[in-house]
Design a protein around this motif. Structure first.
Motif, short mmCIF file in Angstrom:
data_model
loop_
_atom_site.label_atom_id
_atom_site.label_comp_id
_atom_site.label_asym_id
_atom_site.label_seq_id
_atom_site.Cartn_x
_atom_site.Cartn_y
_atom_site.Cartn_z
N CYS A 80 0.79 -1.23 0.00
CA CYS A 80 0.00 0.00 0.00
C CYS A 80 0.83 1.29 0.00
O CYS A 80 0.50 2.22 -0.74
CB CYS A 80 -0.99 0.01 1.16
SG CYS A 80 -0.23 -0.10 2.79
N LEU A 81 1.88 1.38 0.80
CA LEU A 81 2.66 2.62 0.85
C LEU A 81 3.37 2.86 -0.48
O LEU A 81 3.35 3.97 -1.00
CB LEU A 81 3.67 2.59 2.00
CG LEU A 81 4.52 3.86 2.14
CD1 LEU A 81 3.65 5.10 2.35
CD2 LEU A 81 5.52 3.69 3.28
N VAL A 82 3.97 1.83 -1.04
CA VAL A 82 4.63 1.96 -2.33
C VAL A 82 3.61 2.40 -3.38
O VAL A 82 3.86 3.33 -4.14
CB VAL A 82 5.32 0.64 -2.75
CG1 VAL A 82 5.80 0.69 -4.19
CG2 VAL A 82 6.48 0.32 -1.80
N GLN A 83 2.46 1.74 -3.42
CA GLN A 83 1.45 2.07 -4.42
C GLN A 83 0.94 3.51 -4.26
O GLN A 83 0.80 4.23 -5.26
CB GLN A 83 0.29 1.08 -4.33
CG GLN A 83 0.67 -0.31 -4.80
CD GLN A 83 -0.48 -1.29 -4.67
OE1 GLN A 83 -1.64 -0.93 -4.89
NE2 GLN A 83 -0.18 -2.52 -4.32
N ALA A 84 0.68 3.93 -3.03
CA ALA A 84 0.19 5.29 -2.81
C ALA A 84 1.24 6.32 -3.23
O ALA A 84 0.91 7.33 -3.85
CB ALA A 84 -0.20 5.48 -1.34
N MET A 85 2.50 6.05 -2.90
CA MET A 85 3.56 6.98 -3.27
C MET A 85 3.76 7.04 -4.78
O MET A 85 3.95 8.13 -5.35
CB MET A 85 4.86 6.61 -2.56
CG MET A 85 4.83 6.91 -1.07
SD MET A 85 6.27 6.30 -0.15
CE MET A 85 7.58 7.30 -0.88
N VAL A 86 3.69 5.91 -5.44
CA VAL A 86 3.84 5.88 -6.90
C VAL A 86 2.69 6.64 -7.56
O VAL A 86 2.90 7.46 -8.46
CB VAL A 86 3.92 4.44 -7.44
CG1 VAL A 86 3.78 4.39 -8.95
CG2 VAL A 86 5.24 3.79 -7.01
N CYS A 87 1.47 6.41 -7.10
CA CYS A 87 0.32 7.15 -7.63
C CYS A 87 0.53 8.65 -7.42
O CYS A 87 0.28 9.45 -8.33
CB CYS A 87 -0.98 6.71 -6.97
SG CYS A 87 -1.62 5.13 -7.53
N LYS A 88 0.96 9.04 -6.24
CA LYS A 88 1.18 10.46 -5.93
C LYS A 88 2.21 11.06 -6.88
O LYS A 88 1.99 12.15 -7.43
CB LYS A 88 1.63 10.63 -4.48
CG LYS A 88 1.88 12.09 -4.11
CD LYS A 88 2.09 12.23 -2.64
CE LYS A 88 1.01 12.96 -1.92
NZ LYS A 88 0.37 14.05 -2.57
N ILE A 89 3.30 10.36 -7.11
CA ILE A 89 4.34 10.85 -8.03
C ILE A 89 3.77 11.01 -9.44
O ILE A 89 3.99 12.03 -10.10
CB ILE A 89 5.56 9.91 -8.03
CG1 ILE A 89 6.28 9.97 -6.68
CG2 ILE A 89 6.51 10.24 -9.18
CD1 ILE A 89 7.28 8.84 -6.46
N MET A 90 3.06 10.00 -9.88
CA MET A 90 2.51 10.05 -11.24
C MET A 90 1.47 11.16 -11.39
O MET A 90 1.42 11.83 -12.43
CB MET A 90 1.94 8.68 -11.63
CG MET A 90 3.04 7.63 -11.81
SD MET A 90 2.41 5.99 -12.23
CE MET A 90 1.87 6.25 -13.93
N LEU A 91 0.65 11.37 -10.38
CA LEU A 91 -0.34 12.46 -10.43
C LEU A 91 0.36 13.81 -10.39
O LEU A 91 -0.01 14.73 -11.12
CB LEU A 91 -1.34 12.34 -9.28
CG LEU A 91 -2.27 11.13 -9.31
CD1 LEU A 91 -3.22 11.17 -8.12
CD2 LEU A 91 -3.04 11.04 -10.61
N ARG A 92 1.35 13.93 -9.54
CA ARG A 92 2.09 15.20 -9.43
C ARG A 92 2.72 15.56 -10.78
O ARG A 92 2.70 16.73 -11.17
CB ARG A 92 3.17 15.05 -8.36
CG ARG A 92 3.92 16.35 -8.10
CD ARG A 92 4.99 16.16 -7.05
NE ARG A 92 4.38 16.03 -5.74
CZ ARG A 92 5.00 15.47 -4.70
NH1 ARG A 92 6.22 14.98 -4.82
NH2 ARG A 92 4.41 15.40 -3.53
N ARG A 93 3.26 14.58 -11.47
CA ARG A 93 3.87 14.84 -12.79
C ARG A 93 2.84 15.38 -13.78
O ARG A 93 3.19 16.06 -14.73
CB ARG A 93 4.50 13.56 -13.34
CG ARG A 93 5.74 13.13 -12.58
CD ARG A 93 6.45 11.99 -13.22
NE ARG A 93 6.83 12.38 -14.57
CZ ARG A 93 7.06 11.52 -15.55
NH1 ARG A 93 6.94 10.23 -15.34
NH2 ARG A 93 7.41 11.94 -16.74
#
Length: 146
Positions: A80-93
């Protein structure tokens, strides 16, 4: 992995981005203490808007789906933490605001357990399962377009 072949090239690119980022984020979690990672997650204890443009929300939902799918194929742990952080990075981009939540809860077998999830607008993009069983202990928001 025949589903990958039938994806559009845009979705294939998003899937590969998600897959690679899961490895980078997992490595960062292993190598660095959380206090070093936290400043990159957004403004601490802030929340992004509950309102989001429908086009951006559709993109965010699809990114969440592809991150979940990519995480199933990683040889490293991509919970969950990895997935949430990856989603956040991709959305931020893509200049899409989001809030990453971290929570704790009780499990009858495991005792104290932690969970992370990501919200965009009113929608939980990643980690939606069981969030009602967790008390939020931290949150990190992107504001003003990531």
């Amino acid at each position: 992995m025949k589903n990958f072949i039938i994806m559009s090239w845009r979705e294939q690119r998003l899937f590969l981005e998600a897959y690679c980022l899961t490895g980078i984020v997992r490595l960062a979690i292993i190598l660095f203490p959380f206090r070093r990672i936290a400043p990159f997650l957004g403004k601490y204890m802030a929340e992004s808007s509950m309102l989001e443009d429908s086009v951006k929300l559709a993109i965010a939902r699809r990114i969440g789906q592809l991150v979940t799918k990519a995480s199933r194929f990683t040889p490293w742990e991509s919970k969950c933490l990895v997935q949430a952080m990856v989603c956040k990075i991709m959305l931020r981009r893509r200049k899409i605001n989001s809030t990453l939540y971290m929570g704790v809860g009780r499990d009858k077998i495991k005792g104290l357990v932690a969970h992370a999830w990501l919200r965009c607008g009113k929608t939980i993009i990643s980690g939606a399962q069981g969030i009602k069983n967790f008390t939020t202990v931290g949150k990190f928001a992107d504001l003003d377009g990531g």
